[in-house]
Enzyme design. Structure first.
Site, PDB file in Angstrom:
ATOM      1  N   GLU A 127     -11.134 -43.794   9.515  1.00 21.73           N
ATOM      2  CA  GLU A 127      -9.681 -43.608   9.523  1.00 21.73           C
ATOM      3  C   GLU A 127      -9.257 -42.626  10.603  1.00 21.73           C
ATOM      4  O   GLU A 127      -9.845 -41.546  10.758  1.00 21.73           O
ATOM      5  CB  GLU A 127      -9.183 -43.072   8.181  1.00 21.73           C
ATOM      6  CG  GLU A 127      -7.668 -42.809   8.202  1.00 21.73           C
ATOM      7  CD  GLU A 127      -7.151 -42.056   6.994  1.00 21.73           C
ATOM      8  OE1 GLU A 127      -5.927 -41.774   6.977  1.00 21.73           O
ATOM      9  OE2 GLU A 127      -7.927 -41.750   6.082  1.00 21.73           O
ATOM     10  N   ASP A 192     -13.063 -24.757   8.105  1.00 22.86           N
ATOM     11  CA  ASP A 192     -11.877 -24.316   8.835  1.00 22.86           C
ATOM     12  C   ASP A 192     -11.751 -22.799   8.741  1.00 22.86           C
ATOM     13  O   ASP A 192     -11.759 -22.238   7.640  1.00 22.86           O
ATOM     14  CB  ASP A 192     -10.625 -24.991   8.243  1.00 22.86           C
ATOM     15  CG  ASP A 192      -9.356 -24.621   8.992  1.00 22.86           C
ATOM     16  OD1 ASP A 192      -9.449 -24.063  10.094  1.00 22.86           O
ATOM     17  OD2 ASP A 192      -8.263 -24.894   8.458  1.00 22.86           O
ATOM     18  N   ASP A 194      -9.214 -19.694   9.981  1.00 29.49           N
ATOM     19  CA  ASP A 194      -7.866 -19.467  10.495  1.00 29.49           C
ATOM     20  C   ASP A 194      -7.566 -17.971  10.445  1.00 29.49           C
ATOM     21  O   ASP A 194      -7.736 -17.329   9.404  1.00 29.49           O
ATOM     22  CB  ASP A 194      -6.854 -20.238   9.649  1.00 29.49           C
ATOM     23  CG  ASP A 194      -5.484 -20.320  10.308  1.00 29.49           C
ATOM     24  OD1 ASP A 194      -4.940 -19.258  10.664  1.00 29.49           O
ATOM     25  OD2 ASP A 194      -4.974 -21.440  10.472  1.00 29.49           O
ATOM     26  N   CYS A 205      -2.503  -8.153  15.844  1.00 31.12           N
ATOM     27  CA  CYS A 205      -1.621  -9.325  15.873  1.00 31.12           C
ATOM     28  C   CYS A 205      -1.327  -9.766  14.447  1.00 31.12           C
ATOM     29  O   CYS A 205      -1.958  -9.307  13.493  1.00 31.12           O
ATOM     30  CB  CYS A 205      -2.281 -10.492  16.626  1.00 31.12           C
ATOM     31  SG  CYS A 205      -2.821 -10.103  18.311  1.00 31.12           S
ATOM     32  N   GLY A 244      -7.101 -24.719  19.012  1.00 32.30           N
ATOM     33  CA  GLY A 244      -6.007 -24.769  19.966  1.00 32.30           C
ATOM     34  C   GLY A 244      -5.068 -23.586  19.901  1.00 32.30           C
ATOM     35  O   GLY A 244      -4.285 -23.356  20.817  1.00 32.30           O
ATOM     36  N   ARG A 245      -5.151 -22.808  18.817  1.00 32.17           N
ATOM     37  CA  ARG A 245      -4.280 -21.633  18.729  1.00 32.17           C
ATOM     38  C   ARG A 245      -5.002 -20.449  18.121  1.00 32.17           C
ATOM     39  O   ARG A 245      -5.324 -19.496  18.797  1.00 32.17           O
ATOM     40  CB  ARG A 245      -3.019 -21.937  17.925  1.00 32.17           C
ATOM     41  CG  ARG A 245      -2.146 -20.688  17.683  1.00 32.17           C
ATOM     42  CD  ARG A 245      -0.870 -21.000  16.918  1.00 32.17           C
ATOM     43  NE  ARG A 245       0.177 -21.476  17.826  1.00 32.17           N
ATOM     44  CZ  ARG A 245       1.293 -22.047  17.397  1.00 32.17           C
ATOM     45  NH1 ARG A 245       1.472 -22.267  16.121  1.00 32.17           N
ATOM     46  NH2 ARG A 245       2.207 -22.421  18.272  1.00 32.17           N
ATOM     47  N   HIS A 249     -12.859 -24.948  13.940  1.00 36.24           N
ATOM     48  CA  HIS A 249     -13.342 -25.907  12.955  1.00 36.24           C
ATOM     49  C   HIS A 249     -14.821 -26.185  13.200  1.00 36.24           C
ATOM     50  O   HIS A 249     -15.271 -26.197  14.347  1.00 36.24           O
ATOM     51  CB  HIS A 249     -12.573 -27.234  13.059  1.00 36.24           C
ATOM     52  CG  HIS A 249     -11.098 -27.084  12.910  1.00 36.24           C
ATOM     53  ND1 HIS A 249     -10.188 -27.898  13.570  1.00 36.24           N
ATOM     54  CD2 HIS A 249     -10.345 -26.216  12.183  1.00 36.24           C
ATOM     55  CE1 HIS A 249      -8.953 -27.538  13.250  1.00 36.24           C
ATOM     56  NE2 HIS A 249      -9.025 -26.521  12.409  1.00 36.24           N
ATOM     57  N   LEU A 402      -8.472 -34.915   6.222  1.00 36.15           N
ATOM     58  CA  LEU A 402      -8.338 -35.174   7.658  1.00 36.15           C
ATOM     59  C   LEU A 402      -8.402 -33.868   8.438  1.00 36.15           C
ATOM     60  O   LEU A 402      -7.926 -32.835   7.972  1.00 36.15           O
ATOM     61  CB  LEU A 402      -6.999 -35.861   7.947  1.00 36.15           C
ATOM     62  CG  LEU A 402      -6.834 -37.269   7.356  1.00 36.15           C
ATOM     63  CD1 LEU A 402      -5.373 -37.616   7.228  1.00 36.15           C
ATOM     64  CD2 LEU A 402      -7.556 -38.283   8.214  1.00 36.15           C
ATOM     65  N   LEU A 403      -9.005 -33.930   9.620  1.00 30.95           N
ATOM     66  CA  LEU A 403      -9.109 -32.749  10.469  1.00 30.95           C
ATOM     67  C   LEU A 403      -8.817 -33.145  11.909  1.00 30.95           C
ATOM     68  O   LEU A 403      -9.219 -34.212  12.368  1.00 30.95           O
ATOM     69  CB  LEU A 403     -10.505 -32.136  10.361  1.00 30.95           C
ATOM     70  CG  LEU A 403     -10.668 -30.725  10.927  1.00 30.95           C
ATOM     71  CD1 LEU A 403      -9.799 -29.723  10.165  1.00 30.95           C
ATOM     72  CD2 LEU A 403     -12.134 -30.287  10.852  1.00 30.95           C
TER      73      LEU A 403
END
Length: 524
Positions: A127, A192, A194, A205, A244-245, A249, A402-403
């Site tokens: 998928e 994940d 974060d 930050c 991306g930020r 992952h 989903l990742l």
């Protein structure tokens, strides 16, 4: 796996009966924005971890909790939804299309997910979920070949896309099946990290903002998790990808990992989980002694980071609020009172000095009942509370989660979600990761300086051109090779090569086993 004792408690879970939503055709445009995946708590197994994870008794077991909820249209990473962070200009559709045409490594992504060169159900029944430029969200997309995949991405030009599980049938055919007939059969084990989960202990930050100092929390988490997955579970093919930020992952791609059902994924997530409760819930680490081998090893990895990152770079305990929190984690009232008095008289005392004060005042006999071992164990727990990985464990527990795909563009920063070599994790700088605009500019600059190298011939990230050699017989550069994306694609290629080598070896072993069985069955 050498250890059977779980070092941390595991969360509980709920076996909800969930229904798969319909997948729109690729030319449809569904309405409504993406929705987050609801979080559910999971029950942990009480069995021995080694037996639970790798026995072969229930390879065909796919619990009901492995079906997605109709409310969960988009279990995407939190990286793209923080509206409070500064938002750079949106990457325009023409720039995105040029990136897909010239730089996105479709062929290598296909080989990674297909586990070979010849198209197979590993890719064809996989998928994909596409977020379009108007924020419409298409689930249950699938592609038989790399070429069809590339063509559809170019046609749809999504702002990003996620990768889901491999099903026992083509996800596009789900509306022709009875309920419950379509089931997930494999998916990489994913993790994940974060940085927003570290907001209570990073001072440099907050929210979506990052810098080199707080990125170290991701680095130390990668080292602890990667080591545990390799040493304790025997996994070898672990792909780390920058989100991306503000995060990273992990994709564990070993055949054993991909076939794990949800209960075993929950067990591994529970094994790696340590912190309990929220930031204001008091002591979050309470470990039994002697320490589990995983915790002892993690503590040795994290001690230098605590000394530099927590005490120096973040200067975490310099504020009175954090100093009070530190005191609450110490085991003796008399010692705490002496430390509080000392720190109140020097309100700007550094975290390094405050940490040293704990031992110095303890040695002066401020407490007549405090044991040296008790204080040492309390300090170990504190080190782990401020440095141990803070994983979003819900991402790891279900095969259907989903990742975000590697090499897509983060819509908020414009940066590419590039692979990270875990062996060089400390050298990775997220702020130096190229943006899509930068990469396209690098192609133009290279082509302007090297017009004989076939500027504009390459039509995608793999350099699919009619003639792969120029008049001098030298190979024409693929577009990614003209840019700062090259080392990341090269690393991805080397990772895939190692994975495919094991896949071929595993197939040979299975074939040999089948031949041996057939030979034995003919003996009378």
């Amino acid at each position: 796996m050498p250890h059977s004792v779980s070092p941390g408690e595991s969360p509980s879970h709920r076996n909800d009966e969930e229904v798969l939503p319909d997948a729109p055709p690729t030319d449809a445009t569904p309405s409504g924005p993406e929705e987050k995946e609801s979080e559910a708590t999971e029950n942990d197994t009480k069995d021995r971890l080694a037996d639970l994870l790798f026995d072969d008794d229930d390879d065909d077991e796919f619990p009901a909790s492995s079906a997605p909820d109709t409310k969960n249209e988009n279990p995407a990473s939190r990286d793209a939804v923080d509206s409070s962070a500064p938002q750079p200009a949106h990457v325009d559709t023409d720039t995105m299309l040029a990136f897909y045409q010239r730089l996105f490594p479709f062929r290598y992504l296909f080989q990674w997910l297909n586990h070979g060169i010849v198209p197979s159900p590993d890719f064809g029944n996989r998928e994909f979920a596409l977020t379009l430029q108007n924020d419409a969200y298409l689930r249950y997309q699938s592609y038989a070949t790399a070429d069809l995949f590339r063509k559809d991405i170019l046609r749809m030009n999504p702002s990003r896309f996620e990768i889901g599980p491999v099903y026992n049938t083509n996800p596009r055919d789900r509306k022709t099946l009875r309920g419950g007939q379509m089931k997930p059969v494999s998916k990489e084990l994913v993790f994940d990290i974060d940085l927003t989960d570290y907001d209570d202990i990073r001072s440099c930050c907050e929210k979506a903002n990052i810098c080199g100092k707080c990125w170290t929390f991701v680095t130390m988490a990668m080292k602890v998790v990667d080591t545990a997955l390799r040493d304790d579970f025997g996994f070898q093919h672990i792909l780390w990808v920058y989100s991306g930020r503000r995060g990273a992952h992990a994709w564990v791609c070993d055949p054993r990992a991909r076939s794990l059902p949800d209960d075993r994924r929950r067990a591994i997530a529970g094994y790696l989980d340590l912190l309990r409760g929220g930031a204001q819930s008091g002591k979050r680490v309470n470990l039994k002694r002697p320490l589990h081998p995983h915790m002892s090893r993690s503590l040795e990895i994290l001690k230098p980071y605590f000394a530099q990152t927590t005490l120096v770079d973040q200067d975490t305990f310099v504020s009175s609020e954090q100093a009070q929190r530190l005191l609450a984690l110490l085991p003796d009232k008399a010692l705490n009172d002496a430390l509080r008095k000392k720190w109140e008289s020097s309100p700007d005392r550094s975290s390094t000095n405050k940490w040293a004060d704990i031992d110095s005042l303890a040695k002066t006999g401020k407490s007549s009942t405090l044991k040296t071992s008790t204080l040492r164990e309390a300090k170990q727990d504190i080190v782990l509370e401020y440095t141990y990985p803070r994983l979003d464990s819900e991402v790891s527990k279900k095969m259907i989660h989903l990742l975000k795909s590697p090499f897509v563009i983060h819509p908020g920063t414009g940066r590419v979600c590039v692979p990270i070599d875990a062996r060089k994790a400390e050298q990775f700088d997220p702020l130096s990761v190229p943006t899509v605009t930068q990469l396209l500019g690098e192609i133009d600059a290279y082509d302007a300086e090297n017009p004989s190298n076939g500027a504009g011939d390459a039509v995608d990230g793999e350099g699919s051109v009619p003639n792969d050699s120029d008049v001098r017989g030298s190979r024409k550069l693929q577009d990614y090779e003209k840019t700062s994306l090259k080392p990341y694609v090269d690393y991805f290629r080397s990772f895939i090569a190692g994975l495919l080598k094991e896949e071929r070896g595993g197939k040979r072993e299975r074939n040999e086993d089948m031949t041996e069985v057939k030979t034995e069955s003919m003996e009378f």
